[in-house]
Design a protein around this motif. Structure first.
Motif, PDB file in Angstrom:
ATOM      1  N   GLY A   1      41.107  25.760  38.421  1.00 31.32           N
ATOM      2  CA  GLY A   1      40.312  26.807  37.760  1.00 31.32           C
ATOM      3  C   GLY A   1      40.771  27.000  36.329  1.00 31.32           C
ATOM      4  N   ASP A   2      40.722  28.256  35.859  1.00 31.63           N
ATOM      5  CA  ASP A   2      41.099  28.542  34.473  1.00 31.63           C
ATOM      6  C   ASP A   2      42.594  28.307  34.220  1.00 31.63           C
ATOM      7  N   ALA A   3      43.404  28.235  35.255  1.00 29.29           N
ATOM      8  CA  ALA A   3      44.832  27.931  35.062  1.00 29.29           C
ATOM      9  C   ALA A   3      44.997  26.508  34.524  1.00 29.29           C
TER      10      ALA A   3
ATOM     11  N   SER B   1      26.646  37.943  39.438  1.00 28.36           N
ATOM     12  CA  SER B   1      27.700  38.645  38.707  1.00 28.36           C
ATOM     13  C   SER B   1      29.045  38.220  39.280  1.00 28.36           C
ATOM     14  N   TRP B   2      30.091  38.462  38.493  1.00 29.84           N
ATOM     15  CA  TRP B   2      31.424  38.141  38.982  1.00 29.84           C
ATOM     16  C   TRP B   2      31.679  38.863  40.297  1.00 29.84           C
ATOM     17  N   GLU B   3      31.271  40.133  40.331  1.00 26.51           N
ATOM     18  CA  GLU B   3      31.506  40.948  41.522  1.00 26.51           C
ATOM     19  C   GLU B   3      30.766  40.386  42.741  1.00 26.51           C
TER      20      GLU B   3
ATOM     21  N   ALA C   1      52.370  38.868  43.869  1.00 25.75           N
ATOM     22  CA  ALA C   1      52.437  37.872  42.778  1.00 25.75           C
ATOM     23  C   ALA C   1      53.391  36.755  43.148  1.00 25.75           C
ATOM     24  N   ILE C   2      52.985  35.537  42.785  1.00 25.90           N
ATOM     25  CA  ILE C   2      53.918  34.414  42.913  1.00 25.90           C
ATOM     26  C   ILE C   2      54.787  34.443  41.656  1.00 25.90           C
ATOM     27  N   GLN C   3      56.093  34.577  41.850  1.00 30.23           N
ATOM     28  CA  GLN C   3      56.974  34.785  40.693  1.00 30.23           C
ATOM     29  C   GLN C   3      57.670  33.518  40.244  1.00 30.23           C
TER      30      GLN C   3
ATOM     31  N   TYR D   1      47.713  34.578  47.777  1.00 30.22           N
ATOM     32  CA  TYR D   1      48.570  35.654  47.259  1.00 30.22           C
ATOM     33  C   TYR D   1      48.012  36.113  45.918  1.00 30.22           C
ATOM     34  N   GLU D   2      47.544  37.353  45.883  1.00 36.29           N
ATOM     35  CA  GLU D   2      46.931  37.902  44.670  1.00 36.29           C
ATOM     36  C   GLU D   2      47.857  38.972  44.081  1.00 36.29           C
ATOM     37  N   ARG D   3      48.067  38.861  42.761  1.00 37.52           N
ATOM     38  CA  ARG D   3      49.000  39.773  42.089  1.00 37.52           C
ATOM     39  C   ARG D   3      48.569  41.243  42.166  1.00 37.52           C
TER      40      ARG D   3
ATOM     41  N   GLY E   1      43.874  35.305  43.630  1.00 33.79           N
ATOM     42  CA  GLY E   1      42.811  35.543  44.599  1.00 33.79           C
ATOM     43  C   GLY E   1      41.492  35.874  43.958  1.00 33.79           C
ATOM     44  N   SER E   2      41.209  35.247  42.803  1.00 39.52           N
ATOM     45  CA  SER E   2      39.907  35.442  42.161  1.00 39.52           C
ATOM     46  C   SER E   2      38.999  34.281  42.587  1.00 39.52           C
ATOM     47  N   ILE E   3      38.054  33.913  41.743  1.00 36.88           N
ATOM     48  CA  ILE E   3      37.063  32.915  42.166  1.00 36.88           C
ATOM     49  C   ILE E   3      37.733  31.563  42.465  1.00 36.88           C
ATOM     50  N   GLY E   4      38.638  31.125  41.576  1.00 38.53           N
ATOM     51  CA  GLY E   4      39.293  29.826  41.777  1.00 38.53           C
ATOM     52  C   GLY E   4      40.124  29.811  43.050  1.00 38.53           C
ATOM     53  N   GLY E   5      40.966  30.829  43.235  1.00 39.31           N
ATOM     54  CA  GLY E   5      41.837  30.870  44.408  1.00 39.31           C
ATOM     55  C   GLY E   5      41.041  30.981  45.702  1.00 39.31           C
TER      56      GLY E   5
ATOM     57  N   GLY F   1      31.950  43.785  36.715  1.00 41.19           N
ATOM     58  CA  GLY F   1      31.549  42.383  36.778  1.00 41.19           C
ATOM     59  C   GLY F   1      30.387  42.054  35.877  1.00 41.19           C
ATOM     60  N   ALA F   2      30.623  41.184  34.938  1.00 37.40           N
ATOM     61  CA  ALA F   2      29.556  40.755  34.048  1.00 37.40           C
ATOM     62  C   ALA F   2      28.849  39.541  34.651  1.00 37.40           C
ATOM     63  N   GLY F   3      27.873  39.002  33.908  1.00 37.20           N
ATOM     64  CA  GLY F   3      26.974  38.000  34.472  1.00 37.20           C
ATOM     65  C   GLY F   3      27.533  36.595  34.500  1.00 37.20           C
TER      66      GLY F   3
HETATM   67  C1  LIG Z   1      38.504  40.866  37.258  1.00 40.15           C
HETATM   68  C2  LIG Z   1      37.830  39.621  36.672  1.00 40.15           C
HETATM   69  C3  LIG Z   1      36.521  39.729  36.183  1.00 40.15           C
HETATM   70  C4  LIG Z   1      35.883  38.580  35.657  1.00 40.15           C
HETATM   71  N1  LIG Z   1      34.599  38.727  35.216  1.00 40.15           N
HETATM   72  C5  LIG Z   1      33.963  37.644  34.742  1.00 40.15           C
HETATM   73  C6  LIG Z   1      32.624  37.755  34.336  1.00 40.15           C
HETATM   74  O1  LIG Z   1      32.054  38.823  34.425  1.00 40.15           O
HETATM   75  N2  LIG Z   1      31.991  36.655  33.848  1.00 40.15           N
HETATM   76  C7  LIG Z   1      32.616  35.439  33.786  1.00 40.15           C
HETATM   77  O2  LIG Z   1      32.001  34.461  33.359  1.00 40.15           O
HETATM   78  N3  LIG Z   1      33.876  35.282  34.172  1.00 40.15           N
HETATM   79  C8  LIG Z   1      34.577  36.354  34.648  1.00 40.15           C
HETATM   80  N4  LIG Z   1      35.853  36.213  35.055  1.00 40.15           N
HETATM   81  C9  LIG Z   1      36.441  34.898  34.904  1.00 40.15           C
HETATM   82  C10 LIG Z   1      35.993  33.953  35.995  1.00 40.15           C
HETATM   83  O3  LIG Z   1      36.280  34.517  37.244  1.00 40.15           O
HETATM   84  C11 LIG Z   1      36.759  32.644  35.793  1.00 40.15           C
HETATM   85  O4  LIG Z   1      36.483  32.057  34.555  1.00 40.15           O
HETATM   86  C12 LIG Z   1      36.438  31.531  36.778  1.00 40.15           C
HETATM   87  O5  LIG Z   1      35.751  31.976  37.874  1.00 40.15           O
HETATM   88  C13 LIG Z   1      37.716  30.854  37.254  1.00 40.15           C
HETATM   89  O6  LIG Z   1      38.546  31.855  37.698  1.00 40.15           O
HETATM   90  P1  LIG Z   1      40.033  31.676  38.146  1.00 40.15           P
HETATM   91  O7  LIG Z   1      40.065  32.153  39.543  1.00 40.15           O
HETATM   92  O8  LIG Z   1      40.555  30.350  37.817  1.00 40.15           O
HETATM   93  O9  LIG Z   1      40.821  32.715  37.194  1.00 40.15           O
HETATM   94  P2  LIG Z   1      40.718  34.294  37.145  1.00 40.15           P
HETATM   95  O10 LIG Z   1      39.384  34.758  37.541  1.00 40.15           O
HETATM   96  O11 LIG Z   1      41.246  34.721  35.836  1.00 40.15           O
HETATM   97  O12 LIG Z   1      41.726  34.772  38.291  1.00 40.15           O
HETATM   98  C14 LIG Z   1      43.100  34.646  38.246  1.00 40.15           C
HETATM   99  C15 LIG Z   1      43.667  35.537  39.351  1.00 40.15           C
HETATM  100  O13 LIG Z   1      45.049  35.263  39.501  1.00 40.15           O
HETATM  101  C16 LIG Z   1      45.731  36.491  39.631  1.00 40.15           C
HETATM  102  N5  LIG Z   1      47.119  36.226  39.226  1.00 40.15           N
HETATM  103  C17 LIG Z   1      47.609  36.062  37.977  1.00 40.15           C
HETATM  104  N6  LIG Z   1      48.916  35.765  38.031  1.00 40.15           N
HETATM  105  C18 LIG Z   1      49.255  35.719  39.341  1.00 40.15           C
HETATM  106  C19 LIG Z   1      50.463  35.441  40.032  1.00 40.15           C
HETATM  107  N7  LIG Z   1      51.590  35.150  39.393  1.00 40.15           N
HETATM  108  N8  LIG Z   1      50.450  35.483  41.393  1.00 40.15           N
HETATM  109  C20 LIG Z   1      49.322  35.789  42.074  1.00 40.15           C
HETATM  110  N9  LIG Z   1      48.139  36.061  41.455  1.00 40.15           N
HETATM  111  C21 LIG Z   1      48.113  36.011  40.112  1.00 40.15           C
HETATM  112  C22 LIG Z   1      44.962  37.451  38.763  1.00 40.15           C
HETATM  113  O14 LIG Z   1      45.214  38.785  39.099  1.00 40.15           O
HETATM  114  C23 LIG Z   1      43.533  37.010  39.039  1.00 40.15           C
HETATM  115  O15 LIG Z   1      42.985  37.671  40.162  1.00 40.15           O
HETATM  116  C24 LIG Z   1      36.538  37.324  35.590  1.00 40.15           C
HETATM  117  C25 LIG Z   1      37.855  37.249  36.088  1.00 40.15           C
HETATM  118  C26 LIG Z   1      38.490  38.366  36.631  1.00 40.15           C
HETATM  119  C27 LIG Z   1      39.901  38.257  37.202  1.00 40.15           C
END
Ligand SMILES: Cc1cc2nc3c(=O)[nH]c(=O)nc-3n(C[C@H](O)[C@H](O)[C@H](O)COP(=O)(O)OP(=O)(O)OC[C@H]3O[C@@H](n4cnc5c(N)ncnc54)[C@H](O)[C@@H]3O)c2cc1C
Length: 392
Positions: free
Chosen positions: A313-315, A100-102, A122-124, A39-41, A18-22, A50-52
């Motif tokens: 996303g980053d996954a 910012s991320w936040e 968490a998805i297990q 579903y966020e872990r 449940g971060s930016i990608g989700g 939150g950084a920039g």
């Molecule tokens: C707390 C946080 C702060 C960040 N701050 C910055 C920043 O300041 N600057 C920047 O450039 N990038 C930051 N990032 C990274 C940025 O958000 C990502 O590079 C980009 O937005 C893509 O994110 P994503 O959602 O693919 O992955 P992520 O942002 O890493 O999110 C993955 C999410 O999946 C959740 N998760 C992991 N495993 C499971 C599971 N099994 N089941 C359910 N949920 C699960 C994690 O808790 C997390 O919330 C941050 C990420 C996080 C989580």
């Protein structure tokens, strides 16, 4: 929320992460007309200081299309290039927006219905077959859906399970990062960065950059913003052991959160800053509480679709931060996934196949671009204004 635009049976989507990608996936797929649950872990809020993040069109486009509240942003008019020896350096006009991320996270959360965002969930594991996916969700048992979008981040456990041969490739350098509340900055320091995206090379290679971002609660009022900096610096394997060992003596795999870095390591960083970078940036590093560290890695995947599950996303791909594109990449992938379903509403598998092709091409292209930018400063102490136009 955007109106739905098709009359076929609604697609049920589960999102892992449940971060930016989700959240981008959840919002874009709801806009398409899917029933989405995220579903966020983490059990509590995942908000951090939150950084920039540099604002890119793919993210703002998604926000606009789906009726999100305005994204809090700061801005600059120029890029300023400083020399380690001091002085005012040179500047060129280059307006840009930062957030910012936040601030992104809050804006996305405000756009996705609270009742469908589940924390501590968490998805297990999952299995897929017969045009469906069954996911094992912490505290909820088995959840069945037509599609599982896995957005569990750069350290994705799901990627590790599905693609055990894909290993992150360490790029040979790390990013130190820090934020400092404008109100806590030494007199005049914040003003000297206001309106500029500031860069300084380090004497022994690498570079540091700084810009203002929204502050606590995504506040963008002058006086309540934050200074944000990133310092890219080489680190060999022995350095990594030292840098990634936290103040309790535990060696982390790839990053240390705010407050995690050992005191001696932070003191050494501040000393190095005094010798290596422009005095104003050294002052910023010295005044920043709890700088944190991320190793720079490349992750390239050969596929992202596994039956009715897909990586986003980053996954999927982890790209270099110089591209300023990680959040925008996630938003773009989410938008294109919804578009692919819109184009083939009766055939989810065909939609996923066509989406995967584009995602792999774009991910490889962005990886090449990020590696080229990283190589450029690693190979030589280039004039910073020869670096890419959006290098963060
Ligand atoms: C707390 C946080 C702060 C960040 N701050 C910055 C920043 O300041 N600057 C920047 O450039 N990038 C930051 N990032 C990274 C940025 O958000 C990502 O590079 C980009 O937005 C893509 O994110 P994503 O959602 O693919 O992955 P992520 O942002 O890493 O999110 C993955 C999410 O999946 C959740 N998760 C992991 N495993 C499971 C599971 N099994 N089941 C359910 N949920 C699960 C994690 O808790 C997390 O919330 C941050 C990420 C996080 C989580």
């Amino acid at each position: 929320m955007s109106p739905t635009d098709h009359a076929l049976p609604r697609v049920a989507v589960a999102v892992a992460g449940g971060s930016i990608g989700g959240l981008c996936a959840g919002i874009a797929l709801r806009g398409y007309g899917a029933d989405v649950d995220i579903y966020e872990r983490h059990a509590g809020s995942v908000e951090t200081r939150g950084a920039g993040i540099v604002v890119q069109d793919e993210l703002t486009g998604l926000l606009r299309r789906h009726g999100a509240p305005p994204l809090p942003t700061t801005s600059c008019r120029v890029r300023r290039y400083l020399e380690p020896a001091g002085g005012n350096g040179s500047a060129q006009a280059m307006p840009q927006r930062f957030t910012s991320w936040e601030a992104i996270y809050r804006t996305l959360r405000a756009t996705f219905p609270e009742a469908h965002y589940h924390t501590g969930a968490a998805i297990q594991g999952f299995e897929t077959g017969g045009g469906a996916v069954r996911a094992d969700v912490e505290g909820r048992g088995t959840v069945e859906a037509d599609l599982l979008v896995v957005a569990d981040g750069a350290q994705s456990e799901t990627r590790r399970r599905l693609l055990p041969d894909v290993a992150p490739h360490y790029a040979g350098y790390v990013a130190w990062r820090g934020t400092l509340d404008e109100a806590d900055a030494p007199t005049g320091l914040a003003a000297s960065f206001d309106g500029a995206f500031t860069f300084s090379e380090a004497r022994s290679g690498g570079h540091i950059l700084a810009y203002l971002i929204p502050g606590a609660n995504a506040d963008v009022a002058p006086g309540r913003r934050r200074l944000n900096w990133v310092w890219y610096t080489h680190a060999d394997d022995a350095d990594l052991d030292r840098l990634l060992t936290d103040r309790d003596g535990r060696r982390h795999r790839s990053s240390l959160p705010q407050g995690g870095a050992a005191e001696g390591v932070v003191t050494a960083l501040r000393d190095t800053a005094r010798r290596e970078v422009h005095p104003r940036l050294a002052e910023l590093v010295a005044a920043t509480p709890d700088p944190f560290i991320q190793t720079i890695v490349d992750v390239v995947v050969p596929r992202t679709v596994f039956g009715r599950a897909c990586l986003l996303g980053d996954a999927a791909f982890v790209v270099r931060p110089h591209t300023a594109a990680a959040a925008a990449k996630a938003a773009g992938e989410a938008t294109r996934l919804a578009d692919a379903l819109r184009r083939a509403p009766a055939d989810v598998d065909a939609a996923l196949a066509s989406w995967q092709g584009g995602q792999l091409r774009a991910g490889r292209e962005l990886t090449r671009y990020g590696v080229a930018l990283g190589d450029r400063w690693a190979a030589a102490r280039t004039a910073p204004n020869e670096q890419c136009d959006r290098t963060p």
